[in-house]
Design a protein around this motif. Structure first.
Motif, short mmCIF file in Angstrom:
data_model
loop_
_atom_site.label_atom_id
_atom_site.label_comp_id
_atom_site.label_asym_id
_atom_site.label_seq_id
_atom_site.Cartn_x
_atom_site.Cartn_y
_atom_site.Cartn_z
N GLU A 1 36.06 30.13 52.17
CA GLU A 1 37.50 30.06 51.92
C GLU A 1 37.82 30.24 50.45
O GLU A 1 38.80 30.93 50.10
N GLU A 2 37.02 29.65 49.53
CA GLU A 2 37.29 29.85 48.12
C GLU A 2 36.87 31.24 47.67
O GLU A 2 37.46 31.81 46.76
N THR A 3 35.86 31.81 48.33
CA THR A 3 35.47 33.20 48.03
C THR A 3 36.62 34.13 48.34
O THR A 3 36.99 35.01 47.54
N ASP A 4 37.22 33.95 49.50
CA ASP A 4 38.36 34.76 49.91
C ASP A 4 39.55 34.57 48.98
O ASP A 4 40.21 35.55 48.57
N LEU A 5 39.84 33.33 48.58
CA LEU A 5 40.97 33.07 47.70
C LEU A 5 40.76 33.73 46.34
O LEU A 5 41.69 34.33 45.78
N CYS A 6 39.55 33.63 45.80
CA CYS A 6 39.25 34.26 44.51
C CYS A 6 39.33 35.78 44.61
O CYS A 6 39.79 36.45 43.68
N LEU A 7 38.89 36.34 45.74
CA LEU A 7 38.97 37.78 45.91
C LEU A 7 40.43 38.24 45.93
O LEU A 7 40.78 39.25 45.32
N ARG A 8 41.28 37.50 46.62
CA ARG A 8 42.70 37.85 46.65
C ARG A 8 43.31 37.76 45.26
O ARG A 8 44.12 38.61 44.86
N ALA A 9 42.91 36.74 44.49
CA ALA A 9 43.42 36.62 43.12
C ALA A 9 42.94 37.78 42.26
O ALA A 9 43.72 38.37 41.48
N ALA A 10 41.66 38.14 42.39
CA ALA A 10 41.11 39.25 41.61
C ALA A 10 41.79 40.57 41.96
O ALA A 10 42.11 41.39 41.08
N ARG A 11 42.02 40.80 43.25
CA ARG A 11 42.70 42.04 43.66
C ARG A 11 44.14 42.10 43.16
O ARG A 11 44.69 43.18 43.01
N ALA A 12 44.72 40.94 42.89
CA ALA A 12 46.08 40.89 42.35
C ALA A 12 46.08 40.98 40.83
O ALA A 12 47.15 40.92 40.21
N GLY A 13 44.89 41.11 40.22
CA GLY A 13 44.80 41.33 38.78
C GLY A 13 44.56 40.09 37.93
O GLY A 13 44.71 40.15 36.71
N HIS A 14 44.16 39.00 38.56
CA HIS A 14 43.95 37.75 37.82
C HIS A 14 42.45 37.48 37.64
O HIS A 14 41.68 37.64 38.58
N GLU A 15 42.08 37.04 36.46
CA GLU A 15 40.68 36.77 36.17
C GLU A 15 40.29 35.37 36.66
O GLU A 15 41.12 34.46 36.75
N ILE A 16 38.99 35.23 36.96
CA ILE A 16 38.41 33.96 37.38
C ILE A 16 37.39 33.57 36.31
O ILE A 16 36.47 34.34 36.04
#
Length: 332
Positions: free
Chosen positions: A209-224
Motif C-alpha cells: 500500500e505504501e509502495t503504491d502511494l509513493c508511486l502515485r506521488a512520484a508519477r505526479a511529480g513529487h520526490e520521496i
C-alpha cells in the motif's frame, strides 16, 4: 500543523508506548495525535481511551482515540485517522503515520517536518529505522518491476550483479537522499499531495500500500526522500505476525497482484509472475543440488502461481462509488 496518526491492532500496551514516544517527539511542534483502533475487538479501544484520559503523560496534549469500525487493513485504518483531520476540523499541512511498534527518537518527527518545510518539491519523507538491537532495517527501496521479481526470486550472484540496479532493496543510505519508496512505519506526507493523488488505496489489505502511494506521488511529480537524521526504533511484524508465517497469506498475494496489475497492466503482472517463477525454479534447483536452506515459506511458489492464474480470470475491478482513495485505473 502536523497530524500524527498511530494505528493500533490488538497491541494496546505497545501502542501506548509508541504514543508516549511520539508525544515527546512532538514537543514544541505544531502537532496533534490521533490513535486509531482498527476494530481490534479485544478491548483495545477501551484501554486506549482510558489511558489517554487518565495517564499523567497524556495531560495537556491534543489526543483523540478513534474506532475504525471495520478492519480494512493498514491503509484503510490510516485513512480513518487522516480523514479525521485536526481537532478544529481543519486539514493539517502534514500527516505523519507511525506504526504501533515504532518508537521515534525525540527529534525524529522534527527532522521529517523540517525537511519537508525546506524542500517544497518533496512530497513524502521517511526515517532511518533500526531494531531494538540497534541493527538497521531495510526501509528504502526501488519500485518493484518484472526484473526485480526475477532477481529477488533467483538469489543468484550473476543475476543479482546483472540486475543490481533493479533490485528492490537499496543499500542502506548513509545520508538523506531521494528514493523510490519508503516503509510506512514512520513516514510524513504533505497533505496537499494527498489531496492531489488520494489516500491509501484500500484494496490493499496489507503490504504494497505504501509502495503504491509513493508511486502515485512520484508519477505526479513529487520526490520521496529518506531522511537519515530521523531515527526510529521498530520491533516489526507485531500486528501482522509475519515472523511466524508458515505459509504465505492470501492478502499478500492479493496485494502483489493488485500492485502490478493496477499500476502496469495485467499483462505486466503476468510477466512479473512468470519471471518470479523462473527465478524461483532456479533457486529451488540450487536448494536441491547444493543443499541450500529454503528461503521461502512452504509452498510459496505454488501458491503464487495458483493465485495469479485465478486472478487473471477475474473481471477487471472498477472504482467503488463513494471511494475516497484514488480511483482504480488499470493500465492496459
Amino acid at each position: 500543523m502536523i497530524l500524527v496518526v498511530l494505528l493500533n491492532f490488538r497491541t494496546p500496551d505497545m501502542t501506548l508506548q509508541a504514543a508516549q514516544a511520539a508525544l515527546i517527539a512532538m514537543t514544541d511542534l505544531p502537532a496533534e495525535l490521533v490513535i486509531v483502533d482498527n476494530d481490534s475487538g479485544d478491548g483495545s479501544y477501551e484501554a486506549l481511551s482510558q489511558a489517554v484520559t487518565s495517564e499523567a503523560w497524556a495531560e495537556g496534549h491534543n489526543i483523540r482515540v478513534l474506532q475504525s469500525g471495520h478492519n480494512g487493513g493498514f491503509g484503510a485504518g490510516n485513512n480513518v485517522g487522516i480523514r479525521a483531520r485536526l481537532c478544529s476540523g481543519a486539514k493539517p499541512d502534514y500527516v505523519y503515520i507511525l506504526n504501533s511498534d515504532a518508537f521515534p527518537a525525540p527529534d525524529a518527527i522534527r527532522h521529517l517536518y523540517s525537511h519537508l518545510e525546506a524542500n517544497p518539491e518533496v512530497g513524502f519523507t521517511g526515517s532511518y529505522i533500526h531494531g531494538s538491537d540497534g541493527e538497521p532495517h531495510m526501509t528504502a527501496f526501488r519500485f518493484p518491476s518484472v526484473w526485480s521479481e526475477l532477481e529477488g526470486a533467483a538469489r543468484f550472484g550473476p543475476i543479482s550483479r546483472l540486475l543490481r540496479n533493479k533490485a528492490v532493496p537499496l543499500q542502506l543510505p548513509s545520508a538523506t537522499c531521494a528514493v523510490d519508496w519508503l516503509a510506512g512505519a514512520s513516514m510524513m506526507m504533505r497533505q496537499s499531495v494527498l489531496d492531489e493523488i488520494g489516500l491509501f488505496d484500500e484494496r490493499f489489505f496489507l503490504y504494497f500500500e505504501e509502495t503504491d502511494l509513493c508511486l502515485r506521488a512520484a508519477r505526479a511529480g513529487h520526490e520521496i526522500h529518506y531522511v537519515r537524521d530521523s531515527e526510529v526504533e521498530h520491533i516489526g511484524s507485531v500486528s501482522t505476525g509475519m515472523k511466524r508465517w508458515t505459509r504465505i497469506p492470501g492478502f499478500w498475494l492479493d496485494s502483489r497482484w493488485h500492485y502490478f496489475s493496477k499500476n502496469h497492466g495485467r499483462g505486466y503482472a503476468v510477466l512479473a509472475t512468470a519471471l518470479h517463477s523462473l527465478g524461483g525454479a532456479l533457486w529451488r534447483l540450487r536448494v536441491l543440488l547444493q543443499g541450500k536452506a529454503p528461503a521461502d515459506p512452504p509452498r510459496f511458489l505454488r501458491d503464487l502461481i495458483a493465485h495469479d492464474v485465478v486472478a487473471m480470470a477475474r473481471p477487471l475491478p472498477t472504482a467503488r462509488l463513494g471511494a475516497t482513495h484514488a480511483p482504480f485505473v488499470e493500465v492496459k
